[in-house]
Design an enzyme around this catalytic site. Structure first.
Site, PDB file in Angstrom:
ATOM      1  N   GLY A 175       2.691 -29.789   7.896  1.00 56.94           N
ATOM      2  CA  GLY A 175       2.368 -28.621   8.731  1.00 56.94           C
ATOM      3  C   GLY A 175       2.613 -28.910  10.193  1.00 56.94           C
ATOM      4  O   GLY A 175       1.782 -28.603  11.059  1.00 56.94           O
TER       5      GLY A 175
ATOM      6  N   PHE B 175      -2.136 -27.720  15.170  1.00 58.48           N
ATOM      7  CA  PHE B 175      -2.536 -29.132  15.186  1.00 58.48           C
ATOM      8  C   PHE B 175      -1.371 -30.057  14.831  1.00 58.48           C
ATOM      9  O   PHE B 175      -1.164 -31.083  15.484  1.00 58.48           O
ATOM     10  CB  PHE B 175      -3.651 -29.402  14.154  1.00 58.48           C
ATOM     11  CG  PHE B 175      -4.941 -28.668  14.361  1.00 58.48           C
ATOM     12  CD1 PHE B 175      -5.282 -28.104  15.586  1.00 58.48           C
ATOM     13  CD2 PHE B 175      -5.849 -28.545  13.310  1.00 58.48           C
ATOM     14  CE1 PHE B 175      -6.492 -27.427  15.759  1.00 58.48           C
ATOM     15  CE2 PHE B 175      -7.059 -27.878  13.473  1.00 58.48           C
ATOM     16  CZ  PHE B 175      -7.381 -27.315  14.694  1.00 58.48           C
TER      17      PHE B 175
ATOM     18  N   SER C 176     -12.528 -29.070   7.954  1.00 58.56           N
ATOM     19  CA  SER C 176     -12.975 -27.971   8.819  1.00 58.56           C
ATOM     20  C   SER C 176     -14.501 -27.963   8.833  1.00 58.56           C
ATOM     21  O   SER C 176     -15.138 -28.457   7.891  1.00 58.56           O
ATOM     22  CB  SER C 176     -12.478 -26.644   8.250  1.00 58.56           C
ATOM     23  OG  SER C 176     -13.088 -25.546   8.912  1.00 58.56           O
TER      24      SER C 176
ATOM     25  N   TYR D  56     -11.876 -20.037   1.309  1.00 55.22           N
ATOM     26  CA  TYR D  56     -11.467 -20.978   2.366  1.00 55.22           C
ATOM     27  C   TYR D  56     -12.506 -22.084   2.504  1.00 55.22           C
ATOM     28  O   TYR D  56     -12.162 -23.275   2.551  1.00 55.22           O
ATOM     29  CB  TYR D  56     -11.256 -20.251   3.705  1.00 55.22           C
ATOM     30  CG  TYR D  56     -10.823 -21.212   4.804  1.00 55.22           C
ATOM     31  CD1 TYR D  56      -9.580 -21.836   4.751  1.00 55.22           C
ATOM     32  CD2 TYR D  56     -11.664 -21.519   5.879  1.00 55.22           C
ATOM     33  CE1 TYR D  56      -9.180 -22.740   5.725  1.00 55.22           C
ATOM     34  CE2 TYR D  56     -11.271 -22.416   6.855  1.00 55.22           C
ATOM     35  CZ  TYR D  56     -10.031 -23.019   6.783  1.00 55.22           C
ATOM     36  OH  TYR D  56      -9.641 -23.928   7.750  1.00 55.22           O
TER      37      TYR D  56
ATOM     38  N   GLU E   3      -2.104 -20.878  15.510  1.00 56.25           N
ATOM     39  CA  GLU E   3      -1.645 -19.683  14.784  1.00 56.25           C
ATOM     40  C   GLU E   3      -2.574 -19.349  13.603  1.00 56.25           C
ATOM     41  O   GLU E   3      -2.323 -18.399  12.849  1.00 56.25           O
ATOM     42  CB  GLU E   3      -0.207 -19.888  14.296  1.00 56.25           C
ATOM     43  CG  GLU E   3       0.784 -19.940  15.445  1.00 56.25           C
ATOM     44  CD  GLU E   3       2.223 -20.185  15.001  1.00 56.25           C
ATOM     45  OE1 GLU E   3       2.534 -20.014  13.810  1.00 56.25           O
ATOM     46  OE2 GLU E   3       3.035 -20.561  15.862  1.00 56.25           O
ATOM     47  N   PHE E   4      -3.619 -20.153  13.448  1.00 59.37           N
ATOM     48  CA  PHE E   4      -4.539 -20.020  12.303  1.00 59.37           C
ATOM     49  C   PHE E   4      -5.032 -18.587  12.081  1.00 59.37           C
ATOM     50  O   PHE E   4      -4.974 -18.065  10.963  1.00 59.37           O
ATOM     51  CB  PHE E   4      -5.724 -20.972  12.538  1.00 59.37           C
ATOM     52  CG  PHE E   4      -6.787 -20.915  11.493  1.00 59.37           C
ATOM     53  CD1 PHE E   4      -6.683 -21.642  10.312  1.00 59.37           C
ATOM     54  CD2 PHE E   4      -7.927 -20.137  11.671  1.00 59.37           C
ATOM     55  CE1 PHE E   4      -7.673 -21.602   9.343  1.00 59.37           C
ATOM     56  CE2 PHE E   4      -8.923 -20.089  10.703  1.00 59.37           C
ATOM     57  CZ  PHE E   4      -8.793 -20.816   9.541  1.00 59.37           C
TER      58      PHE E   4
END
Ligand code: NDP
Ligand code: 8X3
Length: 251
Positions: free
Chosen positions: A9, A14, A140, A153, A189-190
């Site tokens: 990613g 990040f 997270s 999530y 961009e999350f």
């Protein structure tokens, strides 16, 4: 000799900031993502500005065959991976359990959980053979607490937390470090991805306070990766100063 890092990613947020941080410090970088154009732009820019080698690899972490085939066939000079950063991931939607979309759930679980496991499984032999390595999983705060409408999530990030603990135990005999970094709200961009291109909803997430920036996570990742050989940060929760946890954010 330059060290080598693999970042999943790396096309945004990040992962991109981590790539620039390590390249600036002289690390060779294997960068992955689905957006080939971005990977090639980043490669050209890094090779122009820093004395490092960059290998862009285009694959979807959900595609088990592509992950395995691509990483198993790495050129010999790229196999000595010192640090793997499992960063690729996303949230899709923020809907209550009964209204949530099953395709969104599949995508989150397949990317954040199974994708992370596929990549790790493919890279691990390079680390176990050398009896050294460092796996850094991006979890997270959603992996520490469950919040309303966060269902799948939060579940996927709780899984990252559990998988990190499991890896840490199983990989002890190989001297492989496992670090889980759990960021709170960060401006990348999350939220655009989460809200499927709805800028108004995405921007509202960061209204009225200074959220974490991608570069903050890059600094922290670099710090954890460059400690003495015998030291491992196992678990690290980081938020901006306005956020206490998933529930309390001062705007
Ligand atoms: P971004 O959307 O900016 O970046 C996500 C990255 O993941 C992109 O490079 C994207 O690349 C990649 N990616 C997504 N799906 C896939 C896939 N199926 N295959 C390969 N690559 C994929 O978001 P962040 O930088 O914020 O997110 C990075 C990680 O941090 C995620 O795991 C996220 O859950 C986590 N996180 C984010 C927080 C935040 O508030 N921003 C807070 C806590 C954790 P491409 O589209 O090119 O494939
Ligand atoms: C991203 C942070 O609060 O949107 O993992 O879950 S949050």
């Amino acid at each position: 000799m330059n060290k080598t890092i693999l970042i999943t990613g790396a096309t945004s947020g990040f992962g991109k900031a981590i790539t620039y941080k390590f390249a600036a410090a002289g690390w060779n970088c294997i960068i992955t993502g689905r957006r080939a154009d971005r990977l090639h732009e980043i490669t050209a820019e890094l090779e122009k500005n820093y004395s490092v080698k960059v290998l862009p690899l285009v694959f979807d972490v959900r595609d088990r065959k592509a992950v395995t085939d691509t990483l198993t066939a790495l050129p010999q000079e790229w196999k000595a991976i010192d640090v793997l950063v499992n960063n690729a991931g996303l949230a899709l939607g923020r809907d209550s359990f009964e209204n949530a979309n099953l395709d969104d759930w599949d995508t989150m679980i397949d990317t954040n959980v199974k994708g992370l496991m596929y990549v790790t499984k493919a890279v691990l032999p390079f680390m176990t053979d050398r009896k050294t390595g460092h796996i850094i999983n991006i979890g997270s705060t959603a992996g520490k607490e469950v919040y309303k409408d966060g269902n799948a999530y939060c579940a996927s990030k709780h899984a990252v937390d559990a998988i990190s603990k499991a890896m840490r135990i199983d990989l002890l005999p190989y001297g492989i470090k496992v670090t889980a970094i759990h960021p709170g709200a960060a401006e990348t961009e999350f939220s655009i991805v989460r809200f499927k291109g709805d800028d108004t909803k995405a921007n509202a997430v960061y209204d009225g306070y200074k959220a974490l920036q991608a570069e903050d996570i890059a600094e922290i990742t670099y710090y954890t990766a460059t400690l003495p050989t015998h030291v491992c940060i196992n678990d690290l929760v980081v938020t901006c100063v306005s956020q206490a946890n998933s529930f309390y954010l001062h705007r």
